[in-house]
Design an enzyme around this catalytic site. Structure first.
Site, mmCIF file in Angstrom:
data_model
loop_
_atom_site.group_PDB
_atom_site.id
_atom_site.type_symbol
_atom_site.label_atom_id
_atom_site.label_comp_id
_atom_site.label_asym_id
_atom_site.label_seq_id
_atom_site.Cartn_x
_atom_site.Cartn_y
_atom_site.Cartn_z
ATOM 1 N N GLU A 192 8.498 -3.652 13.333
ATOM 2 C CA GLU A 192 8.515 -2.597 12.320
ATOM 3 C C GLU A 192 7.247 -1.768 12.569
ATOM 4 O OE1 GLU A 192 7.459 -3.624 8.276
ATOM 5 O OE2 GLU A 192 8.712 -2.011 7.522
ATOM 6 N N GLU B 86 -4.875 -3.648 -2.106
ATOM 7 C CA GLU B 86 -6.321 -3.395 -2.119
ATOM 8 C C GLU B 86 -6.668 -2.099 -1.376
ATOM 9 O OE1 GLU B 86 -4.559 -5.609 -0.599
ATOM 10 O OE2 GLU B 86 -5.516 -6.516 1.159
ATOM 11 N N LYS C 137 -0.942 -7.108 -9.306
ATOM 12 C CA LYS C 137 -1.947 -7.207 -8.237
ATOM 13 C C LYS C 137 -1.573 -6.150 -7.212
ATOM 14 C CE LYS C 137 -2.998 -8.363 -4.524
ATOM 15 N NZ LYS C 137 -3.414 -7.366 -3.499
ATOM 16 N N SER D 172 5.181 -6.874 3.504
ATOM 17 C CA SER D 172 5.705 -7.152 4.841
ATOM 18 C C SER D 172 6.465 -8.481 4.854
ATOM 19 C CB SER D 172 4.552 -7.191 5.833
ATOM 20 O OG SER D 172 3.662 -8.228 5.461
ATOM 21 N N CYS E 25 9.389 1.897 3.572
ATOM 22 C CA CYS E 25 10.254 0.775 3.965
ATOM 23 C C CYS E 25 11.678 1.259 4.219
ATOM 24 C CB CYS E 25 10.259 -0.300 2.904
ATOM 25 S SG CYS E 25 10.934 0.298 1.366
ATOM 26 N N PHE F 177 0.816 -1.223 0.000
ATOM 27 C CA PHE F 177 0.000 0.000 0.000
ATOM 28 C C PHE F 177 0.847 1.270 0.000
ATOM 29 C CE2 PHE F 177 0.759 -0.082 4.601
ATOM 30 C CZ PHE F 177 0.928 1.273 4.867
HETATM 31 P P1 NAD Z 1 1.409 -6.557 3.088
HETATM 32 O O1 NAD Z 1 2.431 -7.638 3.202
HETATM 33 O O2 NAD Z 1 0.273 -6.566 4.026
HETATM 34 O O3 NAD Z 1 0.741 -6.590 1.616
HETATM 35 C C1 NAD Z 1 1.531 -6.633 0.450
HETATM 36 C C2 NAD Z 1 0.742 -7.354 -0.629
HETATM 37 O O4 NAD Z 1 0.472 -8.695 -0.212
HETATM 38 C C3 NAD Z 1 -0.598 -6.700 -0.932
HETATM 39 O O5 NAD Z 1 -0.804 -6.701 -2.326
HETATM 40 C C4 NAD Z 1 -1.589 -7.601 -0.209
HETATM 41 O O6 NAD Z 1 -2.837 -7.668 -0.854
HETATM 42 C C5 NAD Z 1 -0.914 -8.960 -0.240
HETATM 43 N N1 NAD Z 1 -1.242 -9.782 0.934
HETATM 44 C C6 NAD Z 1 -1.521 -9.346 2.192
HETATM 45 N N2 NAD Z 1 -1.757 -10.394 2.999
HETATM 46 C C7 NAD Z 1 -1.608 -11.511 2.252
HETATM 47 C C8 NAD Z 1 -1.715 -12.905 2.544
HETATM 48 N N3 NAD Z 1 -2.012 -13.363 3.758
HETATM 49 N N4 NAD Z 1 -1.492 -13.784 1.545
HETATM 50 C C9 NAD Z 1 -1.174 -13.354 0.315
HETATM 51 N N5 NAD Z 1 -1.080 -12.039 -0.012
HETATM 52 C C10 NAD Z 1 -1.282 -11.125 0.942
HETATM 53 O O7 NAD Z 1 2.197 -5.173 3.118
HETATM 54 P P2 NAD Z 1 1.572 -3.699 3.179
HETATM 55 O O8 NAD Z 1 1.002 -3.483 4.532
HETATM 56 O O9 NAD Z 1 0.730 -3.447 2.000
HETATM 57 O O10 NAD Z 1 2.902 -2.835 2.986
HETATM 58 C C11 NAD Z 1 3.730 -2.439 4.038
HETATM 59 C C12 NAD Z 1 4.895 -3.388 4.195
HETATM 60 O O11 NAD Z 1 5.626 -3.451 2.975
HETATM 61 C C13 NAD Z 1 5.899 -2.923 5.236
HETATM 62 O O12 NAD Z 1 6.330 -4.063 5.959
HETATM 63 C C14 NAD Z 1 7.033 -2.345 4.416
HETATM 64 O O13 NAD Z 1 8.299 -2.349 5.024
HETATM 65 C C15 NAD Z 1 7.020 -3.246 3.243
HETATM 66 N N6 NAD Z 1 7.670 -2.625 2.109
HETATM 67 C C16 NAD Z 1 8.899 -3.070 1.756
HETATM 68 C C17 NAD Z 1 9.562 -2.484 0.711
HETATM 69 C C18 NAD Z 1 10.909 -2.966 0.306
HETATM 70 O O14 NAD Z 1 11.354 -2.551 -0.733
HETATM 71 N N7 NAD Z 1 11.571 -3.823 1.060
HETATM 72 C C19 NAD Z 1 8.966 -1.426 0.001
HETATM 73 C C20 NAD Z 1 7.705 -0.997 0.381
HETATM 74 C C21 NAD Z 1 7.059 -1.610 1.436
#
Ligand code: NAD
Length: 503
Positions: free
Chosen positions: A388, A184, A181, A234, A289, A157
């Site tokens: 985090e 959401e 994808k 994450s 991040c 997000f």
């Molecule tokens: P998230 O892991 O909740 O979601 C990321 C994606 O995974 C979304 O598209 C979501 O729909 C999907 N998803 C969520 N739960 C899922 C599940 N149980 N099974 C399968 N798919 C699932 O992350 P977020 O809250 O959207 O983003 C924030 C996180 O992203 C933070 O931890 C941040 O550090 C990390 N991030 C990392 C980087 C990097 O480059 N390392 C960059 C940006 C964000």
């Protein structure tokens, strides 16, 4: 308090085979304006059948797309660059409306994404192979880079435009068809991107968007016609996605969460370090991040540094991202805001000092706001250090020496970004040698590499062996083929059952 619901909800669907598609699964998720707390939209979640249809459209398109000459692809990417440039404010406005980040920050996000498009305008240069003439007598050997076919991206997000651009721009320039994808929580920027790519002349089916949740992600992970998946999100989900995708035989890169330290040595320019800590700790409400989450104050730097940070906090203007005077917007959802705020209870309960409490300074209008918050005397056992937080809560850990600071950083399970503030070049050079982190800033707080380097952390911040965008992005989205060739001279042809010799 439950969020108010506006009467006219924007319905956000998919983009498949070059056109917008209304979802049929009947499952949806809410999209909010985080600055008011109102639900503004409803995003449709894809079913397995819709994922199948999307991948089929991408597969059909990829067969033709890979035949497009490098000069045609280059020309097209220059048009894409131009359209993205013209529409940067439209994209940024969607980000502010659904994510909440302030407009100037959203424009910065779009800019950093566009730089990756700029990089892949040089795709002809980037895909050059190697050639060895006369490797053996009359035999030449060369390598070529070919696309993988259909590849997918699953994005978080916090960068709804930039992180997708990190993926689709190199993937498509390399000759693949792409299925995105998006998160959401803020799905609209992806659909505007799809419209712009079509307007630029990208053939239908080369770029597709499927909205959704775990159902969509799992269907992509198992789909036999997807060759590779890039994930950013994450750490627990990154690990799951990486393991599931590799088990299904795909090439995977999964970037996870972070806990970025900013080490401040006693010889540092403290005013400059405090400016950097405030900018990198609270920019985008800490939802980056590469945000600085922990300031590690070494030796007697601590008191002066905490005072300097504290002095700056009342000046940070928190408000609606569309208000040009706002420097920090709300958090993305109420649930996330409340989770972040909970560290302002658990921190002091576990022994930290609450220097600034953002609950007291947040606008109180129903939006998902939390003001800038500072915890001092944090130790590695506390939740505020271990988790985090991903919000505007900065922790200060005090350590006696440079060695203790290095050990703290290296023992942390994450290894995304780190910054060192010092005036001592020798120490900085030693730090970059010793530190177990993928991206290092020397007097630079958010060291996101430029587009012609690659982005990626170490340890639990990345699963896989390729970083994203830059040269490693080109590697990820291509596979090399080595060709050994001889143009026959019938006069020298014989039967020889021995293993081919090169000499
Ligand atoms: P998230 O892991 O909740 O979601 C990321 C994606 O995974 C979304 O598209 C979501 O729909 C999907 N998803 C969520 N739960 C899922 C599940 N149980 N099974 C399968 N798919 C699932 O992350 P977020 O809250 O959207 O983003 C924030 C996180 O992203 C933070 O931890 C941040 O550090 C990390 N991030 C990392 C980087 C990097 O480059 N390392 C960059 C940006 C964000």
């Amino acid at each position: 308090m439950s969020a108010a619901v506006t009467t006219e909800l924007k319905v956000i669907g998919h983009w498949i085979g070059g056109e917008p598609v209304t979802g049929e699964s009947g499952r949806t998720g809410p999209v909010y304006n985080p600055a008011t707390g109102e639900q503004t939209g409803e995003v449709q979640f894809a079913s397995i059948e819709e994922i199948d249809r999307t991948v089929a459209a991408a597969k059909a398109a990829s067969a033709t797309w890979r035949t497009f000459s490098l000069s045609k692809r280059t020309e097209l990417f220059f048009r894409i660059y131009q359209l993205m440039d013209e529409h940067r404010e439209d994209l940024a406005r969607l980000l502010t409306a659904e994510h909440g980040k302030v407009l100037s920050d959203a424009l910065g996000e779009v800019q950093r994404g566009i730089e990756v498009i700029e990089y892949v305008c040089g795709i002809a240069e980037l895909l050059k192979g190697e050639y060895s003439e006369q490797a053996s007598t009359g035999i030449d050997v060369y390598s070529i880079r070919q696309p993988l076919g259909v590849v997918a991206g699953i994005t978080p997000f916090n960068f709804p435009a930039m992180v997708p651009m990190w993926m689709w721009a190199p993937a498509i320039a390399c000759g693949n068809a792409f299925v995105l994808k998006p998160s959401e929580k803020d799905p609209s920027a992806s659909l505007l991107t799809a419209e712009l790519l079509k307007e630029a002349g990208l053939p239908d089916g080369v770029f597709n968007v499927v909205q959704g949740d775990k159902v969509a992600v799992d269907a992509l992970l198992q789909h036999p016609d997807i060759a590779a998946i890039s994930f950013v999100g994450s750490t627990p989900i990154a690990r799951y996605v990486y393991e599931t995708g590799t088990k299904a035989g795909k090439r995977m890169q999964a970037l996870g969460g972070a806990k970025n330290h900013m080490v401040v040595l006693p010889d540092a320019d403290i005013a400059m370090a405090a400016d950097a800590a405030v900018s990198a700790g609270y920019g985008s409400a800490g939802e980056r991040c590469m945000a600085v989450s922990v300031v590690v104050a070494v030796g007697d730097a601590g008191d002066e540094l905490v005072d300097a940070i504290k002095e700056r906090l009342p000046k940070v203007k928190v408000g609606d991202g569309f208000d040009p005077s706002s420097e920090m917007g709300p958090l993305v959802t109420r649930e996330h805001r409340d989770k972040v705020a909970s560290y302002l209870d658990s921190g002091p309960a576990q022994g930290a000092t609450l220097v600034a409490d953002g609950r007291e300074t947040a606008p109180d209008n129903g939006g998902f706001f939390l003001g800038v918050s500072l915890l001092d005397d944090v130790t590695p056992e506390m939740d505020a250090y271990r988790d985090e937080i991903f919000g505007p809560v900065l922790s200060v850990v005090r350590v006696p020496t440079y060695d203790a600071a290095l050990e703290l950083v290296n023992e942390n399970p994450y290894g995304n970004g780190v910054a060192l503030f010092t005036r001592d070049g020798g120490v900085a050079r030693q730090f970059q040698f010793d530190v177990n982190v993928g991206m290092v800033g020397i007097n630079v707080p958010i060291p996101v590499p430029v587009a012609y380097y690659s982005f990626g952390g170490w340890k639990s911040s990345l699963f896989g062996d390729r970083h994203i965008y830059g040269p490693e992005g080109i590697d990820f989205y291509t596979r090399t083929k080595a060709v050994t060739s001889r143009w026959p001279d019938p006069a020298t042809s014989t039967v020889d059952l021995g293993f081919p010799q090169t000499r």
